[in-house]
Design a protein around this motif. Sequence first.
Motif, PDB file in Angstrom:
ATOM      1  N   MET A  20       0.839  -1.213   0.000  1.00  0.00           N
ATOM      2  CA  MET A  20       0.000   0.000   0.000  1.00  0.00           C
ATOM      3  C   MET A  20       0.867   1.253   0.000  1.00  0.00           C
ATOM      4  SD  MET A  20      -3.351  -0.456   2.395  1.00  0.00           S
ATOM      5  CE  MET A  20      -2.407  -0.580   3.885  1.00  0.00           C
ATOM      6  N   ALA A  21       1.897   1.255   0.827  1.00  0.00           N
ATOM      7  CA  ALA A  21       2.770   2.434   0.923  1.00  0.00           C
ATOM      8  C   ALA A  21       3.425   2.730  -0.423  1.00  0.00           C
ATOM      9  CB  ALA A  21       3.834   2.200   1.994  1.00  0.00           C
ATOM     10  N   ARG A  22       3.908   1.683  -1.092  1.00  0.00           N
ATOM     11  CA  ARG A  22       4.600   1.881  -2.375  1.00  0.00           C
ATOM     12  C   ARG A  22       3.634   2.362  -3.450  1.00  0.00           C
ATOM     13  NH1 ARG A  22       9.542  -2.439  -2.760  1.00  0.00           N
ATOM     14  NH2 ARG A  22      10.036  -1.137  -4.559  1.00  0.00           N
ATOM     15  N   LEU A  23       2.431   1.781  -3.484  1.00  0.00           N
ATOM     16  CA  LEU A  23       1.465   2.192  -4.508  1.00  0.00           C
ATOM     17  C   LEU A  23       1.017   3.640  -4.291  1.00  0.00           C
ATOM     18  CD1 LEU A  23      -0.695  -1.044  -4.861  1.00  0.00           C
ATOM     19  CD2 LEU A  23       0.969  -0.124  -6.489  1.00  0.00           C
ATOM     20  N   LEU A  24       0.804   4.021  -3.035  1.00  0.00           N
ATOM     21  CA  LEU A  24       0.392   5.403  -2.744  1.00  0.00           C
ATOM     22  C   LEU A  24       1.510   6.383  -3.117  1.00  0.00           C
ATOM     23  CD1 LEU A  24      -1.407   4.796   0.673  1.00  0.00           C
ATOM     24  CD2 LEU A  24      -2.479   5.626  -1.432  1.00  0.00           C
ATOM     25  N   ALA A  25       2.755   6.006  -2.825  1.00  0.00           N
ATOM     26  CA  ALA A  25       3.886   6.885  -3.157  1.00  0.00           C
ATOM     27  C   ALA A  25       4.054   7.005  -4.669  1.00  0.00           C
ATOM     28  CB  ALA A  25       5.163   6.348  -2.514  1.00  0.00           C
ATOM     29  N   ARG A  26       3.849   5.903  -5.371  1.00  0.00           N
ATOM     30  CA  ARG A  26       3.940   5.958  -6.855  1.00  0.00           C
ATOM     31  C   ARG A  26       2.875   6.874  -7.429  1.00  0.00           C
ATOM     32  NH1 ARG A  26       4.680  -0.308  -8.854  1.00  0.00           N
ATOM     33  NH2 ARG A  26       6.441  -0.803  -7.515  1.00  0.00           N
ATOM     34  N   ASP A  27       1.736   6.963  -6.736  1.00  0.00           N
ATOM     35  CA  ASP A  27       0.664   7.872  -7.176  1.00  0.00           C
ATOM     36  C   ASP A  27       0.950   9.322  -6.812  1.00  0.00           C
ATOM     37  OD1 ASP A  27      -0.842   5.971  -8.380  1.00  0.00           O
ATOM     38  OD2 ASP A  27      -2.338   5.789  -6.778  1.00  0.00           O
TER      39      ASP A  27
END
Length: 106
Positions: A20-27
């Motif tokens: 979740m953290a990585r996907l949110l940061a990529r966004d």
Amino acid sequence: MKLAVAGKGGSGKTSISGTMARLLARDGRRVLAIDGDSNPNLALTLGIPHDRLTAMPTLPRDLLDRSGGGAVLTKTLDEIRASHSVEGPDGVTLLVMAHPQHAGTG
Ligand SMILES: Nc1ncnc2c1ncn2[C@@H]1O[C@H](COP(=O)(O)OP(=O)(O)OP(=O)(O)O)[C@@H](O)[C@H]1O
Ligand SMILES: [Mg+2]
């Protein structure tokens, strides 16, 4: 937005939190990840090498002032982030709380 992930041992907390953290940061969101596990290994899921964590100082005890009855931070979050965090490849910032003294996954 603040998200806390807790649950049974081995149920996937670290995997889900890191993903979740990585996907949110990529966004493009600013993500500050905090691993409260006594055997922290969220860094691995975030793609941060262990060496980069052990090179950092851990959080000092005087960061919390408990003299007034409650607990109050003695530094701002930006100050803590500047001195006690590392950034992963997707832009997630991981707060360095403690250094594990033993190896392990989970
Ligand atoms: N969706 C999934 N499907 C299959 N395996 C998974 C899935 N999510 C996590 N796992 C695997 O399950 C194991 C436990 O996952 P994880 O370390 O994320 O759990 P945890 O709740 O953080 O564990 P601990 O309580 O030990 O900290 C790991 O080997 C992980 O690769
Ligand atoms: Mg875990």
